[in-house]
Design a protein around this motif. Structure first.
Motif, PDB file in Angstrom:
ATOM      1  N   LEU A  11      -4.885  -6.145  -7.933  1.00  0.00           N
ATOM      2  CA  LEU A  11      -4.212  -7.273  -7.843  1.00  0.00           C
ATOM      3  C   LEU A  11      -3.641  -8.442  -8.404  1.00  0.00           C
ATOM      4  CD1 LEU A  11      -3.973  -9.038  -5.315  1.00  0.00           C
ATOM      5  CD2 LEU A  11      -5.968  -9.535  -5.598  1.00  0.00           C
ATOM      6  N   THR A  91       3.847  -3.904  -3.082  1.00  0.00           N
ATOM      7  CA  THR A  91       2.375  -3.212  -2.179  1.00  0.00           C
ATOM      8  C   THR A  91       1.864  -2.282  -2.267  1.00  0.00           C
ATOM      9  OG1 THR A  91       1.657  -5.832  -2.359  1.00  0.00           O
ATOM     10  CG2 THR A  91       0.612  -3.741  -1.276  1.00  0.00           C
ATOM     11  N   LEU A 110      -3.769   1.428  -6.763  1.00  0.00           N
ATOM     12  CA  LEU A 110      -3.725   0.569  -5.775  1.00  0.00           C
ATOM     13  C   LEU A 110      -2.747  -0.701  -6.055  1.00  0.00           C
ATOM     14  CD1 LEU A 110      -3.445  -0.169  -2.817  1.00  0.00           C
ATOM     15  CD2 LEU A 110      -5.620  -1.138  -2.855  1.00  0.00           C
ATOM     16  N   THR A 112      -1.497  -4.403  -5.366  1.00  0.00           N
ATOM     17  CA  THR A 112      -2.077  -5.715  -4.733  1.00  0.00           C
ATOM     18  C   THR A 112      -1.143  -6.150  -5.115  1.00  0.00           C
ATOM     19  OG1 THR A 112      -3.483  -4.495  -3.486  1.00  0.00           O
ATOM     20  CG2 THR A 112      -2.769  -6.637  -2.484  1.00  0.00           C
ATOM     21  N   SER A 114      -0.764 -10.309  -3.705  1.00  0.00           N
ATOM     22  CA  SER A 114      -0.887 -11.492  -2.998  1.00  0.00           C
ATOM     23  C   SER A 114      -1.127 -12.699  -4.118  1.00  0.00           C
ATOM     24  CB  SER A 114      -2.165 -10.868  -2.029  1.00  0.00           C
ATOM     25  OG  SER A 114      -2.468 -11.792  -1.217  1.00  0.00           O
TER      26      SER A 114
END
Length: 115
Positions: A11, A91, A110, A112, A114
C-alpha cells in the motif's frame, strides 16, 4: 517446472514508489523476453512492460511510460519493475510473465495506491 514468483507489492500513497521483483526458475531465463502485466479490480489483464532477453530493449504501455522502469539480472534470474509517481489507477495485481512455448504467469503481487 517454470516458476515465476513476484514480490514487493504493498500500500502506497499517490506519488509514492515501489519496487517489484520476480524470481524466475525452471527455464533458461537469459533467452526469454520477460514482461510485467497487471489486472486492476474488475478489469481485464493489461500489458505494462517488456524487456528483451539481453535487457537492451524495453517497451512500455503509454499509461506507465516515464514512470515505470523494467530491468533484469540474468545472472540472478531476476526481473524487476520500479514504479514511481504512482497513481490510484495503478492499483492492480502485478504479474511477471513470459512466453516460452506458451504463456506463463506468476501468482502476482498486489499494489494498492491510496491516501
Amino acid at each position: 517446472e517454470v516458476q515465476l514468483v513476484e514480490s514487493g507489492g504493498g500500500l502506497v500513497q499517490p506519488g509514492g514508489s515501489l519496487s517489484l521483483t520476480c524470481a524466475a526458475s525452471g527455464f533458461i531465463f537469459s533467452i526469454a523476453d520477460m514482461s510485467w502485466v497487471r489486472q486492476a479490480p474488475g478489469k481485464g489483464l493489461e500489458w505494462v512492460s517488456t524487456i528483451s532477453r539481453d535487457g537492451s530493449r524495453t517497451y512500455y504501455a503509454g499509461s506507465v511510460k516515464g514512470r515505470f522502469t523494467i530491468s533484469r539480472d540474468n545472472a540472478k534470474n531476476m526481473l524487476y519493475l520500479q514504479l514511481n509517481s504512482l497513481k490510484p489507477d495503478d492499483t492492480a495485481m502485478y504479474y511477471c510473465s513470459t512466453n516460452i512455448g506458451r504463456d506463463y504467469r506468476g501468482k502476482g503481487t498486489l499494489v494498492t495506491i491510496s491516501s
